[in-house]
Design a protein around this motif. Structure first.
Motif, PDB file in Angstrom:
ATOM      1  N   PHE A 184      -3.081   2.932   6.740  1.00 23.40           N
ATOM      2  CA  PHE A 184      -2.878   1.484   6.834  1.00 23.40           C
ATOM      3  C   PHE A 184      -2.992   1.015   8.280  1.00 23.40           C
ATOM      4  N   PHE A 187      -0.561   5.102  -0.592  1.00 25.28           N
ATOM      5  CA  PHE A 187      -1.383   5.251   0.601  1.00 25.28           C
ATOM      6  C   PHE A 187      -0.511   5.681   1.783  1.00 25.28           C
ATOM      7  N   MET A 216      -9.293   0.311   3.087  1.00 27.32           N
ATOM      8  CA  MET A 216      -8.238   1.279   2.763  1.00 27.32           C
ATOM      9  C   MET A 216      -8.774   2.360   1.827  1.00 27.32           C
ATOM     10  N   ASP A 268      -8.691  -4.144   1.510  1.00 24.24           N
ATOM     11  CA  ASP A 268      -8.549  -3.182   0.420  1.00 24.24           C
ATOM     12  C   ASP A 268      -9.738  -2.228   0.362  1.00 24.24           C
ATOM     13  N   TYR A 304       0.823  -1.217   0.000  1.00 26.90           N
ATOM     14  CA  TYR A 304       0.000   0.000   0.000  1.00 26.90           C
ATOM     15  C   TYR A 304       0.856   1.266   0.000  1.00 26.90           C
TER      16      TYR A 304
END
Length: 701
Positions: A546, A541, A564, A561, A536
């Protein structure tokens, strides 16, 4: 700027072609870093690289460092002198340690106090005295997986160094670096032009070595010559040349004077599997294949020579003969292998050890079959076809082709399976079982391929973790990190409903007591989450996003996912900042409650104020409304709904005192806060998120 040109060339044995460009860029980067550290300014810097040299050319490098002023603060004035007005021991030590002249000492006064103080002017050194230091430091920083030692000393570099040339303006900077004395001599091409060239002026480079030495030191210029001529020749032949950048860089790093030729091979070799044929042309021979306008491989190729000669036909014939010999061997092995069915190799797998503690390839095959059955049932893949692909998955490792060309494992298995009349889905799965092989590689395109690839990788990871053999730093002989990345990418990108814990436990059960690590499942999950974090972060990200999702440990990568992406979208909403603050505040209240046992449910009879009643009602309403959102993974929509809580929560905190003396009411209000936290925890722990500015949104998903 009143400066001069600096030229530094390091003449070596042939440098590794796969990393030549990186070595040259490292040389450039480290030199510029050192120039900055030594406070030496310049106008521009160029880098050069060929198989036998690394060079940099610095334009308008200043000839001397600028003077600088160093300020040293000494003891507090009150402690600087004794009652007789003599210097204290502290003051004397300060003067001695800093080589201070007593007459230069001043007094520094500000609102914080008074101190002894001195300003020293440090004269700048001449650049020519600093250059050898800079170059030696730079060369010692440049590293590679394997360094070489030459002569009778312990000096090491990527390859033995023959010459070091350092010219500043027109002056040779005389020095001994890594045991080599600097000289004006640089070497030309091995077979063309002048062998030795004396460099009088730094500005002569690289033109002089081009004109007299037949060496194109400019890496990018050589590369463009190869690219342009290869395209032109292929076009004249009615084809399109495959100029992959990686191979182009490698070929460019093998030549100093590129001459591009076209050649042919016998059409009969087009019967060899395309991947094998291209592999030999590109990877074994460093040639460029040519395709027609429909993408069909032609019996032609392009190669690059390092020398000009009158009889170019002989060079072409020589390269054709070399490739012909390679292809004859490949066709022979291919024809021999086809005489047996792929399944005939099954009994031979027992003789090949996968790992001395985890059994043979036959043992691994049996485990993959069982795990594939389980995975196929979870993701909707054909179970029988998945098990058949698993049964045949390692059979091509016995073939002559794989023994000769290891990179063909899986791919050649697909061709042999087709010759044997296996179902096409099974054949394709064999070629996809090792995918993705590297960062950015394609994942398997079929469910059976996904099943086989995941089964193989999970079996290896569980086995190695189960015998307590974890990757350590750069040591990862079975590429467990890459395997974890591959599994996660396949699951997420193919939207597969697989639970990491259930899958790991199933793999552990299949091993049937071989494993000695009782914590294998948890170790594997932690390892997968660590890889997921890296995945990620590489995709842009933020770490706190996370960590917020990880705090609730979703065991389905697809679910992870979705969270996120939902959380990243949430951060773009105007209400997000205030809701993050609210969650942090809620978390603080709950943390400070001294482990008070909070009720499971809100006691409506203890709600006294309008604001807490409204909040309780809203929480109850949202809990019911959001239940199907959470079940269906609609986290983005759920967070949007949760932003509606903002006004009600603000009113609650503004008007309601949580720390009341009535313990029952206090406990009930803590329960309210816990209900808020639980609602957000259905997605992630929002309290972990950093407070962002309006312009600092993450735009993902």
């Amino acid at each position: 700027m009143n400066g001069k040109t600096l030229l530094v060339e390091i003449g070596t044995e042939e440098l590794p072609p796969k990393i030549l460009r990186n070595l040259a860029k490292l040389f450039l980067d480290y030199v510029t870093i050192e120039l900055k550290l030594f406070r030496l300014s310049y106008e521009k810097v160029f880098w050069f690289a060929s198989p036998r040299r690394l060079a940099i050319k610095v334009i308008n490098l200043q000839i001397q460092q600028l003077d600088r002023i160093i300020e040293k603060r000494g003891p507090i004035l009150a402690n600087a002198f004794d009652l007789n007005g003599d210097m204290t021991k502290e003051t004397k030590n300060w003067i001695t340690n800093n080589n201070i002249i007593s007459s230069k000492i001043e007094t520094l006064r500000n609102i914080k106090g008074e101190w002894l103080f001195v300003r020293k002017i440090v004269k700048g050194q001449k650049t020519e005295l600093l250059i050898p230091i800079i170059i030696e430091k730079t060369l010692k920083k440049i590293s590679a997986p394997k360094l070489m030692r030459w002569g009778d000393n312990n000096i090491k570099f990527i390859r033995p160094i023959h010459t070091i040339t350092i010219i500043f303006g027109k002056k040779l900077i005389s020095s001994i670096i890594l045991g080599i004395k600097s000289k004006r001599v640089i070497y030309g091409h091995r077979f063309m032009g002048d062998s030795k060239i004396t460099l009088v002026d730094a500005d002569q480079y690289p033109e002089i070595i081009l004109e007299r030495g037949k060496v194109i030191a400019d890496y990018e210029k050589r590369k463009e010559i190869i690219r342009t001529n290869a395209k032109l020749i292929a076009s004249k032949l009615g084809g399109i040349v495959d100029l992959s950048n990686e191979l182009l860089d490698e070929v460019n790093s093998l030549v100093e004077w590129p001459v591009v030729f076209a050649a042919n091979f016998n059409k009969e070799f087009l019967g060899i599997p395309n991947e094998l044929l291209v592999h030999i042309i590109k990877n074994k021979q460093k040639y460029f294949p040519i395709y027609d306008n429909k993408g069909i491989l032609l019996p032609r190729f392009i190669f690059v020579s390092n020398i000009e000669c009158d009889n170019s036909k002989q060079i072409i014939i020589g390269n054709e003969k070399v490739l012909h010999s390679r292809l004859v061997d490949a066709k022979f092995f291919f024809d021999i292998d086809k005489k047996n069915r792929l399944s005939d190799n099954l009994h031979l797998l027992d003789k090949i050890i996968f790992h001395n503690k985890l059994g043979s390839l036959q043992d691994k095959t049996k485990r993959i079959i069982n795990l594939s059955r389980w995975i196929a049932s979870k993701i909707g893949a054909d179970i029988n076809h998945s098990m058949r692909a698993s049964l045949l998955s390692k059979c091509d490792l016995i073939t002559n082709i794989v023994c000769e060309f290891a990179e063909m494992q899986g791919i050649i298995g697909m061709y042999y399976a087709r010759y044997d009349g296996e179902i096409e889905d099974v054949s394709i799965a064999l070629s996809q079982q090792y995918k993705p092989c590297f960062s950015g590689d394609m994942i398997p395109s079929t469910l059976i391929g996904c099943t086989l690839s995941i089964s193989d990788k999970i079996d290896t990871m569980v086995g190695m973790f189960g015998i307590n053999q974890f990757p350590k730093r750069s040591k990862d002989p079975l590429a467990l990190r890459r395997a974890a990345f591959g599994v996660l990418r396949i699951i997420i990108e193919m939207n597969l409903p697989l639970n990491l814990k259930h899958m790991a436990q199933e793999a552990v059960n299949i091993y049937k007591g071989i494993l000695i690590n009782d914590n294998t499942v948890n170790d594997l999950i932690d390892f997968m989450f660590a890889r997921l974090q890296k995945l990620y972060l590489e995709n842009g990200f933020s770490l706190d996003v996370f960590q917020a999702v990880l705090s609730v440990r979703p065991l389905y990568p697809v679910d992870f996912d979705l969270r996120m992406k939902a959380l990243s979208h949430f951060l773009s909403l105007d209400e997000s900042t205030e809701l993050i603050i609210v969650n942090k505040r809620v978390n603080n209240f709950l943390t400070k409650s001294n482990n008070t046992i909070i009720n499971n449910e809100i006691n409506l009879s203890l709600l006294k104020q309008k604001e807490e009643i409204e909040l309780a009602n809203y929480i109850s309403k949202l809990t019911t409304k959001l239940k199907p959102y959470f079940t269906q993974g609609l986290y983005k929509e759920a967070l949007i709904e949760l932003t509606m809580l903002k006004t009600t929560i603000d009113n609650f905190f503004d008007k309601v005192t949580i720390n009341t003396n009535d313990f029952a009411v206090y406990l009930n209000r803590l329960t309210l806060l816990m209900k808020i936290k639980i609602l957000f925890l259905e997605v992630a722990d929002i309290s972990i998120l950093k407070i962002r500015k309006k312009t600092d949104f993450i735009k993902k998903g």
